[in-house]
Design a protein around this motif. Structure first.
Motif, mmCIF file in Angstrom:
data_model
loop_
_atom_site.group_PDB
_atom_site.id
_atom_site.type_symbol
_atom_site.label_atom_id
_atom_site.label_comp_id
_atom_site.label_asym_id
_atom_site.label_seq_id
_atom_site.Cartn_x
_atom_site.Cartn_y
_atom_site.Cartn_z
ATOM 1 N N UNK A 302 -28.850 -0.289 -20.560
ATOM 2 C CA UNK A 302 -28.661 0.580 -21.594
ATOM 3 C C UNK A 302 -27.033 0.805 -21.729
ATOM 4 N N UNK A 303 -26.695 1.132 -22.742
ATOM 5 C CA UNK A 303 -25.188 1.367 -23.066
ATOM 6 C C UNK A 303 -24.638 0.127 -23.255
ATOM 7 N N UNK A 304 -25.204 -0.948 -23.665
ATOM 8 C CA UNK A 304 -24.740 -2.303 -23.872
ATOM 9 C C UNK A 304 -23.837 -2.319 -24.936
ATOM 10 N N UNK A 305 -23.035 -3.494 -25.177
ATOM 11 C CA UNK A 305 -22.477 -3.749 -26.392
ATOM 12 C C UNK A 305 -23.191 -4.533 -27.568
ATOM 13 N N UNK A 306 -23.561 -3.318 -28.192
ATOM 14 C CA UNK A 306 -24.477 -3.727 -29.253
ATOM 15 C C UNK A 306 -24.779 -2.586 -30.202
ATOM 16 N N UNK A 307 -24.370 -2.751 -31.641
ATOM 17 C CA UNK A 307 -24.883 -1.880 -32.562
ATOM 18 C C UNK A 307 -23.537 -0.927 -33.070
ATOM 19 N N UNK A 308 -23.788 0.269 -33.526
ATOM 20 C CA UNK A 308 -22.832 1.175 -34.322
ATOM 21 C C UNK A 308 -21.730 1.717 -33.275
ATOM 22 N N UNK A 309 -21.783 1.394 -31.991
ATOM 23 C CA UNK A 309 -20.702 2.003 -31.443
ATOM 24 C C UNK A 309 -19.913 0.779 -30.729
ATOM 25 N N UNK A 310 -18.892 0.199 -31.355
ATOM 26 C CA UNK A 310 -18.368 -1.130 -31.248
ATOM 27 C C UNK A 310 -17.303 -1.144 -29.798
#
Length: 337
Positions: A302-310
């Motif tokens: 988790x906390x990978x580079x994916x979604x609404x937190x670029x």
């Protein structure tokens, strides 16, 4: 078998809004993005829906579907990139003729991921979860975002490596964009439910869980048929990101996915960073990940580079992936096989 589109260097980008269009007061964002892409040598064709927005959608469901089909059928358009996501893309699914979807890249995230997943599950055509067009309006791209073109230019049989970012953006600063749009202030740290080095492999599927969960129980979300028809029973790596769900709503959605069989033959799950991961009572997001990991007996990163937190890694629905996470860093190799 997965059908991978191919992106040529002198591509023409079709911009249509199957979910939300850009309201008048924000037209400069889209205009700037189009100019930036043209300055990089690409041609840009914008549909009418990209410039309109009313009642939480760019246009009627039928008009949005028709414009999408028009760009799919237009041989002069090589890739479709919506301006951004939105709320009500699901309205257009019943008007999409999936039997006439061409092997052409569709790139985006958020609500657009609903369409991406539906295309891949229904047709076996790979789709691209990554940046949207408006986020490409900077003078240049950050290293993670910039990989979208290299990934989509891959030929069948080839592979590409992407790495976790160095830093990410915690909060949007719309009035003070950097030369690459984002403001990276926080150190990226991939985490897992295991303290050891995590290695997983399988076919990638995923998107924004807020929206893709609504495919469950419809003909557009038949994961079992996709496994049998297009990947011959290979395992799946799910990548998911939470935009707005509370911790408990996320848990409910994950349990529903499990009960619907979406996690059958799943080798691991990846979760993107999320600003919505606040505790409900003393029930934390870490509790959600740990419980799911134990129930499914699979690793969760988790906390990978994916979604609404670029920024965002470009994930290809249907691609075969080998992923490794260790010491807060991550590497993903995607194979177009």
């Amino acid at each position: 078998m997965i059908n991978y589109p191919f992106l040529k260097d002198d591509m023409t980008i079709g911009v249509t809004a199957p979910s939300s269009g850009v309201p008048v007061e924000l037209h400069d964002l889209l205009k700037t993005a189009c100019i930036r892409m043209e300055n990089k040598g690409f041609r840009v064709i914008c549909g009418e829906t990209a410039w309109t927005q009313d009642k939480a959608k760019s246009a009627s469901a039928i008009k949005r579907a028709e414009e999408f089909h028009h760009m799919m059928a237009n041989d002069d358009i090589d890739i479709i990139i919506p301006p951004w996501g939105g709320e009500l893309l699901i309205e257009i699914l019943e008007y999409i003729d999936f039997s006439n979807i061409q092997p052409k890249w569709v790139l985006g995230y958020s609500d657009v991921s609903l369409l991406l997943l539906a295309i891949t599950l229904t047709t076996g055509i790979a789709t691209a979860h990554g940046t949207n067009l408006v986020d490409l309006r900077g003078e240049y791209f950050d290293d993670t975002t910039a990989m979208w073109q290299s990934v989509l230019s891959l030929k069948k049989g080839e592979s590409i490596v992407q790495h976790s970012s160095d830093h990410y953006q915690k909060e949007w600063q719309f009035d003070s964009p950097s030369p690459y749009v984002f403001n990276f202030t926080e150190k990226t740290k991939w985490q897992s439910t295991s303290v050891e080095r995590v290695k997983i492999q399988g076919r990638l599927l995923g998107g924004c869980i807020d929206t893709i969960r609504h495919l469950i129980g419809t003909k557009f979300g038949d994961v079992q048929s996709f496994q049998e028809t297009h990947i011959q029973g290979e395992s799946i790596i799910w990548y998911l990101e939470n935009c707005e769900l509370s911790t408990t709503d996320l848990r409910r959605s994950l349990v529903q996915m499990k009960l619907a069989g979406w996690f059958n033959n799943c080798s691991g799950i990846l979760f993107g960073r999320s600003a919505a991961n606040t505790s409900v009572g003393n029930y934390t997001i870490e509790d959600v990940y740990q419980e799911l990991s134990e129930e499914l007996q699979i690793p969760i990163i988790y906390d990978i580079d994916c979604g609404h937190v670029p920024p965002q890694i470009t994930f290809i629905n249907g691609a075969y992936a080998e992923l490794e996470s260790y010491n807060s860093k991550g590497t993903i190799v995607q194979h177009f096989i």
